[in-house]
Scaffold this motif. Structure first.
Motif, mmCIF file in Angstrom:
data_model
loop_
_atom_site.group_PDB
_atom_site.id
_atom_site.type_symbol
_atom_site.label_atom_id
_atom_site.label_comp_id
_atom_site.label_asym_id
_atom_site.label_seq_id
_atom_site.Cartn_x
_atom_site.Cartn_y
_atom_site.Cartn_z
ATOM 1 N N GLY A 1 2.233 9.040 -0.537
ATOM 2 C CA GLY A 1 2.694 8.229 -1.660
ATOM 3 C C GLY A 1 3.838 7.286 -1.360
ATOM 4 O O GLY A 1 4.371 6.643 -2.267
ATOM 5 N N LYS A 2 4.246 7.158 -0.096
ATOM 6 C CA LYS A 2 5.358 6.253 0.242
ATOM 7 C C LYS A 2 4.853 4.820 0.294
ATOM 8 O O LYS A 2 3.900 4.504 1.003
ATOM 9 N N PRO A 3 5.479 3.892 -0.457
ATOM 10 C CA PRO A 3 5.019 2.500 -0.436
ATOM 11 C C PRO A 3 5.449 1.780 0.845
ATOM 12 O O PRO A 3 6.496 2.082 1.418
ATOM 13 N N TYR A 4 4.607 0.855 1.300
ATOM 14 C CA TYR A 4 4.954 0.052 2.476
ATOM 15 C C TYR A 4 4.282 -1.311 2.360
ATOM 16 O O TYR A 4 3.249 -1.474 1.703
ATOM 17 N N ASN B 1 0.835 -1.191 0.000
ATOM 18 C CA ASN B 1 0.000 0.000 0.000
ATOM 19 C C ASN B 1 0.875 1.248 0.000
ATOM 20 O O ASN B 1 2.103 1.156 0.033
ATOM 21 N N ARG B 2 0.236 2.392 -0.011
ATOM 22 C CA ARG B 2 0.953 3.660 0.000
ATOM 23 C C ARG B 2 0.316 4.622 0.987
ATOM 24 O O ARG B 2 -0.911 4.624 1.142
ATOM 25 N N ASN C 1 12.235 1.445 -0.216
ATOM 26 C CA ASN C 1 11.919 2.634 -0.999
ATOM 27 C C ASN C 1 12.383 2.411 -2.432
ATOM 28 O O ASN C 1 13.335 1.665 -2.675
ATOM 29 N N TYR D 1 3.422 7.785 7.982
ATOM 30 C CA TYR D 1 4.327 6.680 7.682
ATOM 31 C C TYR D 1 4.693 5.897 8.935
ATOM 32 O O TYR D 1 4.829 4.671 8.909
#
Length: 279
Positions: free
Chosen positions: A79-82, A74-75, A98, A237
């Motif tokens: 917009g940071k993916p995890y 997900n993000r 990242n 985050y």
């Protein structure tokens, strides 16, 4: 824990798929990922987006052993993916990754405990303005010291390269904390010795809880890595992390893990991996 430090990179200029081959490759990803790739008009942008997703799924699968159909990425709102998965295990107490792409390269970096930020820049020569006019557009993002180093670097080519190196590091830091914003970057000041022994001051204070690396990939591309404390993450985050607080001993184990070289992958290798695990 060292196994959690991974660095992969792909040169997409070497992959020229036919429309059928591209569609076949796209079909290997979950349906909900397709829009984030096909929304781009230019094929080069679609290739970068597709390979970025491939790297995320392939690294998670290879490192953590999670079946592809159980991987959920997900993000955050920025917009940071995890990775959304609660069975990573003690070996990787705070696994995160990242991705970045620019020009010919797409890359991914992961860390088992510290935050990780990654950025790639391609040293593109501006076409419709001089180098000085181009970099002047970004002057507000640099400290006085950084700006002096940029504009006094030498030739126009030297100025452009110096600008991109600083910009690459600032982007890696922003992406590591998950902010997605360039606001306040003039307060994040980088110091270096010929672009090694890189350190940072934030609001004029030396920050010891971060490490940075800058590597030339080739073809006038640079990639930077930021490694820092989870407590620095933005609130959105931080909520995706398993832990944001560590005692000094545990944290320094993560901070001082050996740096590793980037491993070059091909798109064909990633496709083969994702195909083989579905058979």
């Amino acid at each position: 824990m060292e196994r959690g430090v991974q660095r992969w990179v792909v040169d997409i200029s070497k992959w020229e798929p036919s429309p059928h081959d591209f569609s076949s490759a796209l079909s290997l990803l979950p349906q909900h990922e397709h829009f984030f790739i096909t929304r781009f008009i230019r094929m080069e942008d679609r290739k970068r987006a597709l390979v970025s997703r491939f790297l995320q799924y392939a690294l998670v699968h290879e490192l953590l052993g999670i079946p592809f159909d159980e991987i959920t990425i997900n993000r955050t709102v920025e917009g940071k993916p995890y990775l959304e998965y609660d069975k990573v295990g003690l070996e990787f107490p705070n696994f995160n990754f990242n991705v970045s792409h620019h020009g010919d390269f797409v890359a991914i970096a992961s860390e088992p405990l510290c935050l990780v930020g990654l950025d790639i820049v391609s040293c593109v020569i501006p076409l419709k303005e001089t180098v000085l006019d181009f970099v002047q557009n970004f002057s507000s993002y640099f400290s006085h010291l950084e700006w002096d180093n940029i504009v006094n670097a030498g030739s126009s080519d030297d100025i452009l390269a110096e600008f991109y190196r600083y910009w690459c590091l600032k982007e890696a830091y922003v992406k590591a904390i998950g902010s997605g914003l360039a606001y306040g970057l003039d307060k994040v000041e980088f110091h270096n010795t010929r672009w090694t022994s890189i350190s940072v001051k934030i609001n004029g204070e030396d920050v010891k809880e971060w490490k940075f690396w800058l590597v030339e990939l080739g073809k006038r591309h640079w990639v930077s890595i930021a490694r820092g404390h989870p407590r620095s993450a933005t609130e959105s985050y931080k909520r995706t992390l398993k832990r944001s607080e560590f005692n000094n001993e545990d944290y320094h184990k993560g901070l001082h893990l050996p740096s590793v070289d980037f491993v070059f992958k091909t798109v064909e290798e990633l496709i083969l991996l994702m195909n083989s695990k579905r058979c």
